[in-house]
Design an enzyme around this catalytic site. Structure first.
Site, PDB file in Angstrom:
ATOM      1  N   ASP A 221       0.863  -1.184   0.000  1.00 10.58           N
ATOM      2  CA  ASP A 221       0.000   0.000   0.000  1.00 10.58           C
ATOM      3  C   ASP A 221       0.900   1.235   0.000  1.00 10.58           C
ATOM      4  O   ASP A 221       1.065   1.918   1.006  1.00 10.58           O
ATOM      5  CB  ASP A 221      -0.918  -0.010   1.221  1.00 10.58           C
ATOM      6  CG  ASP A 221      -1.985   1.097   1.159  1.00 10.58           C
ATOM      7  OD1 ASP A 221      -2.087   1.765   0.109  1.00 10.58           O
ATOM      8  OD2 ASP A 221      -2.691   1.294   2.165  1.00 10.58           O
TER       9      ASP A 221
ATOM     10  N   ALA B 195       6.946   3.231  -0.072  1.00 11.35           N
ATOM     11  CA  ALA B 195       7.775   4.347   0.372  1.00 11.35           C
ATOM     12  C   ALA B 195       7.208   5.697  -0.083  1.00 11.35           C
ATOM     13  O   ALA B 195       6.640   5.822  -1.169  1.00 11.35           O
ATOM     14  CB  ALA B 195       9.196   4.195  -0.150  1.00 11.35           C
TER      15      ALA B 195
ATOM     16  N   ASN C  98      10.238  -6.447  -9.470  1.00 10.09           N
ATOM     17  CA  ASN C  98       9.713  -5.097  -9.683  1.00 10.09           C
ATOM     18  C   ASN C  98      10.854  -4.116  -9.886  1.00 10.09           C
ATOM     19  O   ASN C  98      11.956  -4.294  -9.373  1.00 10.09           O
ATOM     20  CB  ASN C  98       8.821  -4.677  -8.502  1.00 10.09           C
ATOM     21  CG  ASN C  98       9.607  -3.998  -7.397  1.00 10.09           C
ATOM     22  OD1 ASN C  98       9.920  -2.796  -7.492  1.00 10.09           O
ATOM     23  ND2 ASN C  98       9.945  -4.744  -6.361  1.00 10.09           N
TER      24      ASN C  98
ATOM     25  N   PHE D 203      10.176   3.838  -6.688  1.00  8.80           N
ATOM     26  CA  PHE D 203       9.563   4.735  -5.705  1.00  8.80           C
ATOM     27  C   PHE D 203       8.444   5.594  -6.309  1.00  8.80           C
ATOM     28  O   PHE D 203       8.365   6.802  -6.072  1.00  8.80           O
ATOM     29  CB  PHE D 203      10.607   5.649  -5.062  1.00  8.80           C
ATOM     30  CG  PHE D 203      11.463   5.005  -4.010  1.00  8.80           C
ATOM     31  CD1 PHE D 203      11.131   3.772  -3.464  1.00  8.80           C
ATOM     32  CD2 PHE D 203      12.611   5.641  -3.552  1.00  8.80           C
ATOM     33  CE1 PHE D 203      11.940   3.175  -2.490  1.00  8.80           C
ATOM     34  CE2 PHE D 203      13.415   5.062  -2.572  1.00  8.80           C
ATOM     35  CZ  PHE D 203      13.078   3.831  -2.042  1.00  8.80           C
TER      36      PHE D 203
ATOM     37  N   SER E 214      16.558  -0.344  -1.778  1.00  9.92           N
ATOM     38  CA  SER E 214      15.858  -0.605  -3.036  1.00  9.92           C
ATOM     39  C   SER E 214      16.868  -0.577  -4.172  1.00  9.92           C
ATOM     40  O   SER E 214      17.682   0.344  -4.265  1.00  9.92           O
ATOM     41  CB  SER E 214      14.781   0.452  -3.291  1.00  9.92           C
ATOM     42  OG  SER E 214      14.284   0.318  -4.616  1.00  9.92           O
TER      43      SER E 214
ATOM     44  N   ASN F 261      16.124  -0.062  -7.249  1.00  9.48           N
ATOM     45  CA  ASN F 261      15.482   0.564  -8.406  1.00  9.48           C
ATOM     46  C   ASN F 261      15.631   2.078  -8.479  1.00  9.48           C
ATOM     47  O   ASN F 261      15.072   2.710  -9.369  1.00  9.48           O
ATOM     48  CB  ASN F 261      13.996   0.191  -8.421  1.00  9.48           C
ATOM     49  CG  ASN F 261      13.798  -1.307  -8.494  1.00  9.48           C
ATOM     50  OD1 ASN F 261      14.473  -1.979  -9.254  1.00  9.48           O
ATOM     51  ND2 ASN F 261      12.894  -1.836  -7.678  1.00  9.48           N
ATOM     52  N   THR F 262      16.356   2.673  -7.540  1.00  6.78           N
ATOM     53  CA  THR F 262      16.686   4.093  -7.601  1.00  6.78           C
ATOM     54  C   THR F 262      18.198   4.210  -7.686  1.00  6.78           C
ATOM     55  O   THR F 262      18.912   3.709  -6.816  1.00  6.78           O
ATOM     56  CB  THR F 262      16.166   4.846  -6.358  1.00  6.78           C
ATOM     57  OG1 THR F 262      14.737   4.785  -6.362  1.00  6.78           O
ATOM     58  CG2 THR F 262      16.597   6.295  -6.378  1.00  6.78           C
TER      59      THR F 262
ATOM     60  N   LYS G  45      16.259  -0.610   6.703  1.00 10.91           N
ATOM     61  CA  LYS G  45      16.018  -1.748   5.813  1.00 10.91           C
ATOM     62  C   LYS G  45      17.227  -1.959   4.918  1.00 10.91           C
ATOM     63  O   LYS G  45      17.651  -1.044   4.214  1.00 10.91           O
ATOM     64  CB  LYS G  45      14.765  -1.507   4.954  1.00 10.91           C
ATOM     65  CG  LYS G  45      14.306  -2.739   4.175  1.00 10.91           C
ATOM     66  CD  LYS G  45      12.933  -2.516   3.577  1.00 10.91           C
ATOM     67  CE  LYS G  45      12.353  -3.785   2.977  1.00 10.91           C
ATOM     68  NZ  LYS G  45      10.966  -3.604   2.505  1.00 10.91           N
TER      69      LYS G  45
ATOM     70  N   THR H 241      15.214  -8.755   4.704  1.00  7.62           N
ATOM     71  CA  THR H 241      15.891  -7.860   3.779  1.00  7.62           C
ATOM     72  C   THR H 241      14.915  -7.344   2.735  1.00  7.62           C
ATOM     73  O   THR H 241      13.775  -7.815   2.649  1.00  7.62           O
ATOM     74  CB  THR H 241      17.026  -8.579   3.029  1.00  7.62           C
ATOM     75  OG1 THR H 241      16.444  -9.594   2.184  1.00  7.62           O
ATOM     76  CG2 THR H 241      18.022  -9.226   3.953  1.00  7.62           C
ATOM     77  N   ASN H 242      15.437  -6.423   1.920  1.00  8.35           N
ATOM     78  CA  ASN H 242      14.737  -5.967   0.725  1.00  8.35           C
ATOM     79  C   ASN H 242      14.907  -7.012  -0.378  1.00  8.35           C
ATOM     80  O   ASN H 242      15.377  -8.118  -0.141  1.00  8.35           O
ATOM     81  CB  ASN H 242      15.304  -4.604   0.300  1.00  8.35           C
ATOM     82  CG  ASN H 242      14.272  -3.727  -0.393  1.00  8.35           C
ATOM     83  OD1 ASN H 242      13.456  -4.206  -1.179  1.00  8.35           O
ATOM     84  ND2 ASN H 242      14.301  -2.440  -0.110  1.00  8.35           N
TER      85      ASN H 242
END
Length: 347
Positions: free
Chosen positions: A65, A86, A111, A115, A173, A175-176, A207, A235-236
């Protein structure tokens, strides 16, 4: 056992684009047609982590969410605690679509969202209206084009701290661009210092990624200890692709789900040996036995996300109820009694 209606819904959702299906699931949650079990708890399941009183240790991981649009129904879905986000200072669209991929053969997902979120103003306004109940936290993120990603974390926390029970610094993450660079000891220490200065009374979690060396883990444990972080989430998602069977396995992004279970649990057990900071076990949990294994490896609580894609929302309550049975069978009177009892098995 999942209800027939839930089984039908899961089967239908798997026939459409994963990100669209996820949006539909959140929309459905806000209708009166989804049966929710309410709180799942018992004397064995009740626990305290970082000063938070949890009815049970099974939490919802960040990302499910992102924009805090379904927090009221999620708080009645059997979870003992919830993490949204996030959130970044400014709203941003994230990476181009498609950016979410189901790896059904592997019970996994990849994924590369980047963000995507409505920004801290909108998200915090929703959190301000949240119902009383299970503890709720916010995953802090940084804007993709920010000139100071470290400062973004403190900005979001300072803006939202009055409406949350805990905050998570997400430097893991994949992805950034350059975000994971903030896990280095000097950069992480500086980032956490800025966050801790504005946290007020809010517990701060950290995290971390699963793709870290033993030296990386030792460095992070020391920095987290020095910064007085309240918990470490391990973990992530991972960049590892070993052992996958799906044709989508080479898509770029973070891998979550069943293939992450062993790797993330091994990192968890190593961190348990390195620090006394409470740990949160995440990665590949799809059953009560998985959650129990994380706890015995060193986790004081756990979080779910990808398992819900394959097991449905009822998975949270089923895991909590099953965990209660497993604790009873092994003679434990509380979750705390089982934490770390088998961490050596993972080393």
């Amino acid at each position: 056992m999942k209800t027939t209606l839930e089984q039908i819904g899961l089967k239908a959702l798997r026939r459409i684009d994963p990100e669209t299906a996820h949006g539909l699931a959140l929309t459905a949650l806000r209708t009166p047609f989804v049966a929710l079990p309410g709180p799942v708890t018992s004397p064995r399941l009740r626990t305290t982590v970082a000063g938070l009183d949890l009815p049970n240790p099974v939490g919802l991981a960040a990302g499910f969410d992102k924009n805090a649009t379904a927090i009221a129904p999620l708080s009645r879905a059997g979870f003992g605690w919830i993490e949204v986000g996030a959130a970044t200072p400014l709203a941003q669209p994230g990476n181009p679509k498609p950016r979410l991929f189901r790896l059904t053969k592997d019970a996994a997902a990849i994924n590369r969202f980047g963000f995507n979120n409505d920004g801290m103003d909108a998200i915090c306004a929703r959190l301000a209206r949240r119902p009383a109940g299970v503890p709720m936290g916010l995953n802090l993120g940084a804007n993709k084009d920010s000139s100071s990603k470290a400062d973004d974390f403190a900005r979001v926390l300072e803006h939202c701290r009055d409406h949350i029970d805990f905050a998570t610094v997400n430097v893991s993450s994949p992805n950034t661009e350059k975000l994971r660079d903030l896990q280095g000891p000097m950069a992480l220490a500086a980032l956490l210092d800025g966050v801790m200065q504005v946290r007020g009374q809010v517990p701060v979690f950290l995290k971390i990624a699963p793709d870290l060396t033993d030296q990386d883990l030792a460095d992070i444990a020391k920095v987290a200890q020095d910064a007085r972080v309240s918990a470490i989430i391990t973990t992530n998602t991972t960049l590892d692709r070993d052992g996958l069977n799906s044709p989508l396995a080479r898509e770029k992004g973070g891998l979550s789900g069943a293939p992450l279970f062993e790797k993330s649990t091994r990192v968890l057990a190593k961190m348990h040996r390195l620090t006394d900071i409470p740990l949160i076990g995440v990665g590949g949990i799809s059953s009560a036995r998985d959650a129990y294994a994380k706890i015995q490896a060193g986790a004081s609580a756990v979080q779910l996300y990808t398992g819900l894609v394959y097991g449905g929302l009822s998975l949270a309550a089923r895991i909590a109820e099953g965990l209660d049975v497993l604790l009873q069978q092994d003679g434990y009177s509380s979750v705390e009694d089982a934490v770390g009892t088998k961490s050596k098995d993972w080393l």
